[in-house]
Design a protein around this motif. Sequence first.
Motif, PDB file in Angstrom:
ATOM      1  N   VAL A  30       0.823  -1.214   0.000  1.00 52.89           N
ATOM      2  CA  VAL A  30       0.000   0.000   0.000  1.00 52.89           C
ATOM      3  C   VAL A  30       0.860   1.269   0.000  1.00 52.89           C
ATOM      4  O   VAL A  30       0.391   2.340  -0.360  1.00 52.89           O
ATOM      5  CB  VAL A  30      -0.983  -0.003   1.201  1.00 52.89           C
ATOM      6  N   ASP A  31       2.121   1.138   0.382  1.00 49.01           N
ATOM      7  CA  ASP A  31       2.979   2.299   0.642  1.00 49.01           C
ATOM      8  C   ASP A  31       3.076   3.315  -0.499  1.00 49.01           C
ATOM      9  O   ASP A  31       3.125   4.507  -0.253  1.00 49.01           O
ATOM     10  CB  ASP A  31       4.390   1.858   1.028  1.00 49.01           C
ATOM     11  N   PHE A  36      -1.914   7.638   0.202  1.00 50.47           N
ATOM     12  CA  PHE A  36      -1.653   6.839   1.394  1.00 50.47           C
ATOM     13  C   PHE A  36      -0.731   7.600   2.337  1.00 50.47           C
ATOM     14  O   PHE A  36       0.258   8.178   1.917  1.00 50.47           O
ATOM     15  CB  PHE A  36      -0.998   5.507   1.018  1.00 50.47           C
ATOM     16  N   TRP A  38      -0.412   6.359   6.146  1.00 44.63           N
ATOM     17  CA  TRP A  38       0.070   5.592   7.295  1.00 44.63           C
ATOM     18  C   TRP A  38      -0.623   4.245   7.378  1.00 44.63           C
ATOM     19  O   TRP A  38      -1.766   4.106   6.975  1.00 44.63           O
ATOM     20  CB  TRP A  38      -0.204   6.377   8.579  1.00 44.63           C
ATOM     21  N   PHE A  39       0.080   3.254   7.944  1.00 46.34           N
ATOM     22  CA  PHE A  39      -0.468   1.925   8.199  1.00 46.34           C
ATOM     23  C   PHE A  39       0.053   1.408   9.533  1.00 46.34           C
ATOM     24  O   PHE A  39       1.221   1.593   9.854  1.00 46.34           O
ATOM     25  CB  PHE A  39      -0.042   0.933   7.102  1.00 46.34           C
ATOM     26  N   GLU A  40      -0.820   0.734  10.279  1.00 46.23           N
ATOM     27  CA  GLU A  40      -0.418   0.004  11.482  1.00 46.23           C
ATOM     28  C   GLU A  40      -1.330  -1.205  11.644  1.00 46.23           C
ATOM     29  O   GLU A  40      -2.547  -1.094  11.468  1.00 46.23           O
ATOM     30  CB  GLU A  40      -0.541   0.864  12.743  1.00 46.23           C
ATOM     31  N   TYR A  54      -5.096  -0.132  10.989  1.00 50.05           N
ATOM     32  CA  TYR A  54      -5.229   1.324  10.910  1.00 50.05           C
ATOM     33  C   TYR A  54      -4.543   1.821   9.645  1.00 50.05           C
ATOM     34  O   TYR A  54      -3.363   1.540   9.426  1.00 50.05           O
ATOM     35  CB  TYR A  54      -4.560   1.939  12.145  1.00 50.05           C
ATOM     36  N   THR A  55      -5.287   2.511   8.793  1.00 52.95           N
ATOM     37  CA  THR A  55      -4.682   3.205   7.656  1.00 52.95           C
ATOM     38  C   THR A  55      -5.186   4.643   7.633  1.00 52.95           C
ATOM     39  O   THR A  55      -6.321   4.919   8.018  1.00 52.95           O
ATOM     40  CB  THR A  55      -4.983   2.534   6.292  1.00 52.95           C
ATOM     41  N   ARG A  56      -4.311   5.538   7.207  1.00 49.02           N
ATOM     42  CA  ARG A  56      -4.694   6.950   7.075  1.00 49.02           C
ATOM     43  C   ARG A  56      -4.455   7.359   5.625  1.00 49.02           C
ATOM     44  O   ARG A  56      -3.448   7.001   5.021  1.00 49.02           O
ATOM     45  CB  ARG A  56      -3.858   7.825   8.018  1.00 49.02           C
ATOM     46  N   TRP A  57      -5.410   8.123   5.094  1.00 52.67           N
ATOM     47  CA  TRP A  57      -5.423   8.517   3.689  1.00 52.67           C
ATOM     48  C   TRP A  57      -5.647  10.010   3.575  1.00 52.67           C
ATOM     49  O   TRP A  57      -6.319  10.611   4.414  1.00 52.67           O
ATOM     50  CB  TRP A  57      -6.536   7.781   2.936  1.00 52.67           C
ATOM     51  N   PHE A  63      -8.583   6.348  -0.808  1.00 53.21           N
ATOM     52  CA  PHE A  63      -8.852   5.019  -0.259  1.00 53.21           C
ATOM     53  C   PHE A  63      -9.685   4.198  -1.236  1.00 53.21           C
ATOM     54  O   PHE A  63      -9.379   3.023  -1.501  1.00 53.21           O
ATOM     55  CB  PHE A  63      -9.573   5.129   1.095  1.00 53.21           C
TER      56      PHE A  63
END
Length: 112
Positions: A30-31, A36, A38-40, A54-57, A63
């Motif tokens: 996804v990086d 995009f 953030w991802f956790e 958790y993803t932030r867009w 998204f």
Amino acid sequence: MSIVKINVLTVPEEQRETLEKRFANRAGTVDGSDGFEWFELLRPVEGTDTYLVYTRWRAEEDFQNWMSGMGQAAHRGTPQDGSPQGERPRPAATDATLWTFEVVQQSGPRQD
């Protein structure tokens, strides 16, 4: 401001390793996606069998674009899943819910 997508996954204890391996095998897919941020993958510590993804867009549109393209590909089976290429592996989670939030305030550590 950004939007946050949290995928709430109910994962039985015997499937935790499977879930974590699948995410590890897809690390970085996804990086490079447009928008995009953030991802956790959050593992429960005690008292629950719920993982949070958790993803932030930058925006909802980013998204949705990822979900309709690379997101679909990332969720297909791979040889590392133990499933034939392109065949969807058996889910590790017994339930999933997607939460959406708008970021209205954020903070980070000070940069001295």
